[in-house]
Write a protein that holds these residues in place. Structure first.
Motif, PDB file in Angstrom:
ATOM      1  N   VAL A   1       0.847  -1.189   0.000  1.00 24.60           N
ATOM      2  CA  VAL A   1       0.000   0.000   0.000  1.00 24.60           C
ATOM      3  C   VAL A   1       0.880   1.235   0.000  1.00 24.60           C
ATOM      4  O   VAL A   1       1.842   1.339   0.763  1.00 24.60           O
ATOM      5  N   ALA A   2       0.568   2.155  -0.901  1.00 16.82           N
ATOM      6  CA  ALA A   2       1.250   3.441  -0.969  1.00 16.82           C
ATOM      7  C   ALA A   2       0.199   4.521  -1.112  1.00 16.82           C
ATOM      8  O   ALA A   2      -0.933   4.254  -1.546  1.00 16.82           O
TER       9      ALA A   2
ATOM     10  N   ASN B   1       7.163   2.837   0.340  1.00 17.03           N
ATOM     11  CA  ASN B   1       6.249   1.827  -0.209  1.00 17.03           C
ATOM     12  C   ASN B   1       5.992   1.987  -1.695  1.00 17.03           C
ATOM     13  O   ASN B   1       5.745   1.012  -2.402  1.00 17.03           O
ATOM     14  N   GLY B   2       6.048   3.219  -2.177  1.00 18.96           N
ATOM     15  CA  GLY B   2       5.780   3.445  -3.592  1.00 18.96           C
ATOM     16  C   GLY B   2       6.791   2.801  -4.508  1.00 18.96           C
ATOM     17  O   GLY B   2       6.500   2.565  -5.704  1.00 18.96           O
ATOM     18  N   ALA B   3       7.977   2.493  -4.002  1.00 24.59           N
ATOM     19  CA  ALA B   3       9.015   1.882  -4.845  1.00 24.59           C
ATOM     20  C   ALA B   3       8.599   0.506  -5.351  1.00 24.59           C
ATOM     21  O   ALA B   3       9.003   0.091  -6.447  1.00 24.59           O
ATOM     22  N   TRP B   4       7.799  -0.221  -4.572  1.00 24.58           N
ATOM     23  CA  TRP B   4       7.342  -1.552  -4.998  1.00 24.58           C
ATOM     24  C   TRP B   4       6.539  -1.460  -6.281  1.00 24.58           C
ATOM     25  O   TRP B   4       6.613  -2.330  -7.146  1.00 24.58           O
ATOM     26  N   PHE B   5       5.777  -0.407  -6.435  1.00 22.55           N
ATOM     27  CA  PHE B   5       4.878  -0.264  -7.573  1.00 22.55           C
ATOM     28  C   PHE B   5       5.643  -0.097  -8.880  1.00 22.55           C
ATOM     29  O   PHE B   5       5.131  -0.423  -9.949  1.00 22.55           O
ATOM     30  N   SER B   6       6.855   0.411  -8.813  1.00 17.03           N
ATOM     31  CA  SER B   6       7.678   0.594 -10.008  1.00 17.03           C
ATOM     32  C   SER B   6       8.840  -0.403 -10.069  1.00 17.03           C
ATOM     33  O   SER B   6       9.791  -0.200 -10.823  1.00 17.03           O
ATOM     34  N   PHE B   7       8.777  -1.471  -9.263  1.00 20.26           N
ATOM     35  CA  PHE B   7       9.810  -2.513  -9.235  1.00 20.26           C
ATOM     36  C   PHE B   7      11.172  -1.945  -8.823  1.00 20.26           C
ATOM     37  O   PHE B   7      12.210  -2.405  -9.268  1.00 20.26           O
ATOM     38  N   GLU B   8      11.195  -0.955  -7.944  1.00 17.63           N
ATOM     39  CA  GLU B   8      12.434  -0.285  -7.555  1.00 17.63           C
ATOM     40  C   GLU B   8      12.703  -0.363  -6.060  1.00 17.63           C
ATOM     41  O   GLU B   8      13.478   0.426  -5.522  1.00 17.63           O
TER      42      GLU B   8
END
Length: 557
Positions: free
Chosen positions: A452-453, A500-507
């Protein structure tokens, strides 16, 4: 790394978010990466003759990662002049007359909406007369010019939203007493005689009136969009934002503007853009997914500054508004995406096609997760999507049992707490206290292990306001707490807006922590977001922002 080889050293209280709860005193940077984190003495031991040292009394955190930003919209708000702090029809007309005097006869006078920026809440309610000026009143103020007072987007204001035009503007757009709106939710106001008053009322959250009814009103050009992004980036950097994830989708015009900036080496914000497709039929969609969208498959295509990956597919939507948008996909209005409308059956077919072609789905859930989940589960049974990181965007409310089902599907969620809790929280007052806590349910999703982000939704663009909403859950008009059990910890609020937002861009292995090997992306805040009370979070300011080892706001430019 050789001793005494670092480019920069930042000294100050440093929240690492490295999973250990560690608070460091300094961080060393070489090129665009972090090379060491630790005590002030240990890090200063790496100082060489050319090393630049930045000291702060503030707090260094990983840069904010806005997971649902609509960032480009921010800069477009400067394209047209403001009406200012108007409080009566006379004030509006005086401002229109002033602008007309500075504009050659026959040319358009177009302004920002009635109301107070940045939200324009209530629109004409701020005026003494509590209405918009009519065509006749605008005619008197600018008899030699077509005039249009634009509406805000319903997403950064509240519906209904209002447009006002004078007689010249109506004529140039082919509108008369026989005209009707082709879009459901858009009404042409009339007087007692049935004549148009020049006022258009929009009840749709994505603005449709201009696209459907006003082809002659000046549009945002490619240059406007490019320059607007430059202004937007500057504003978001001033808030401490270093990365943006545009999961609601970006139209070709917007992707082109970002591409141009990247090719010119002028893009300083790390961007992940999701494609907003322009197909009009399922057959078109199948062709585009197979032949034209290969670059958007999997994690997408691009580099550390600009990556394009995944597609946005709408669940539901207003069909007449979508038809008007698809008639000219380049005509976006305030939006960065092309409006869509899909029935549940169409949505499922598009998801099946996307899974076949390894295209990550992003969709807006609002309160419809219980309807979307069975579709995703059928797609998963057919194609296996658990490792593909499909995304549910802009979720408002969902039952706890439905949230738990997301985990098995590997689906991530973006939330807009400042919107659903602070801005429109009264919508959820009829819910029980237990149900209220499931509005913008960051704490519950995190406890379930669902990625979650959070994002700002550009309303406003301050990540600290989003964190305030997560921690306090106060509705803006009453101050009432919307489901106290849904409050997040200070640490989760910070993670949801940074790491957490890094997961969404595979980073997640290079972004979101202050640790060796990660990007040197930092925000320096005037106070500590972990110890500042939730109600006071948005009183903090961003002193400096660094992206890839270079200050892009404050600091040493």
């Amino acid at each position: 790394m050789k001793r005494h080889s670092v480019d920069r050293i930042l000294v100050g209280r440093t929240i690492t978010l490295d999973g250990t709860g560690r608070i460091a005193q300094a961080v060393a940077v070489q090129d665009d990466r972090i090379v060491a984190v630790g005590s002030e003495a240990d890090i200063l031991d790496l100082k060489g003759a050319e090393t630049r040292v930045f000291r702060t009394d503030g707090t260094i955190i990983p840069g904010f990662n806005d997971a649902h930003a609509h960032m480009d919209t921010e800069g477009l708000r400067d394209r047209f002049p403001s009406l200012g702090h108007v409080r009566s029809i006379a004030d509006v007309l005086a401002r229109i007359a002033e602008l007309a005097r500075a504009t050659p006869p026959g040319e358009w006078v177009v302004t920002m909406p009635v109301g107070d920026a940045p939200f324009y809440f209530g629109g004409p309610i701020v005026l003494q007369e509590r209405r918009m000026p009519t065509r006749a009143e605008l005619d008197r103020a600018a008899p030699d010019h077509p005039v249009c007072i634009l509406p805000p987007s319903g997403y950064w204001s509240l519906v209904p939203c209002y447009t006002a035009l004078n007689s010249r503007a109506l004529k140039l757009n082919g509108l008369d007493c026989s005209s009707t709106s082709p879009v459901e939710g858009v009404e042409l106001e009339r007087d007692a005689a049935g004549e148009l008053t020049g006022i258009i009322v929009e009840h749709n959250y994505p603005d449709s009136a201009q696209i459907a009814l006003l082809p002659a009103v000046p549009r945002f050009s490619a240059r406007d969009r490019r320059e607007g992004i430059v202004r937007s980036v500057r504003t978001y950097h001033a808030m401490g934002t270093t990365s943006v994830y545009e999961g609601h989708g970006c139209a070709p015009e917007v992707i082109s503007a970002y591409r141009d900036l990247q090719q010119a080496r002028e893009l300083t914000m790390r961007m992940h853009l999701v494609v907003s497709p322009t197909w009009t039929t399922l057959d078109d969609a199948q062709l585009m997914m197979r032949d034209w969208l290969s670059y958007a498959r999997g994690a997408g295509l691009g580099d550390a500054m600009l990556r394009i990956g995944g597609i946005f597919v709408s669940y539901g939507g207003e069909p007449t508004a979508a038809a008007a948008a698809m008639a000219n996909p380049a005509d976006l209005g305030w939006s960065c995406y092309v409006k869509q409308a899909n029935t549940p059956a169409e949505f499922e077919r598009l998801c099946m096609l996307a899974a076949e072609h390894d295209l990550r789905i992003h969709t807006i859930a609002i309160d419809k997760l219980h309807e979307i989940l069975p579709i995703f589960e059928r797609v998963h049974a057919a194609h296996g999507i658990a490792s593909r990181r499909w995304i549910v965007e802009h979720m408002s409310y969902a039952a706890m049992g439905d949230l738990a089902r997301l985990k098995a599907l590997g689906i991530g969620v973006t939330l807009i707490p400042d919107y659903h809790v602070w801005k429109v929280g009264t919508r959820f007052f009829p819910l029980s206290e237990t149900e209220r806590a499931l509005v913008a349910p960051a704490a519950q999703l995190d406890s379930l292990g669902v990625p979650v982000a959070c994002g700002t939704d550009n309303s406003p663009c301050n990540p600290l306001a989003t964190m305030r909403a997560m921690r306090t859950r106060r509705e803006r008009t009453t101050g009432e707490v919307l489901g106290g059990n849904g409050r997040t910890s200070a640490e989760l609020a910070l993670r949801a807006m940074t790491q957490n937002g890094a997961w969404f861009s595979f980073e997640e292995h290079v972004k979101g922590r202050i640790a060796p090997g990660y990007f040197a992306d930092f925000a320096v805040l005037s106070g500590c977001p972990l110890t500042t009370p939730g109600d006071a979070l948005d009183s903090l300011s961003c002193l400096a922002t660094m992206v890839g080892g270079r200050f892009v706001h404050g600091g040493e430019t």
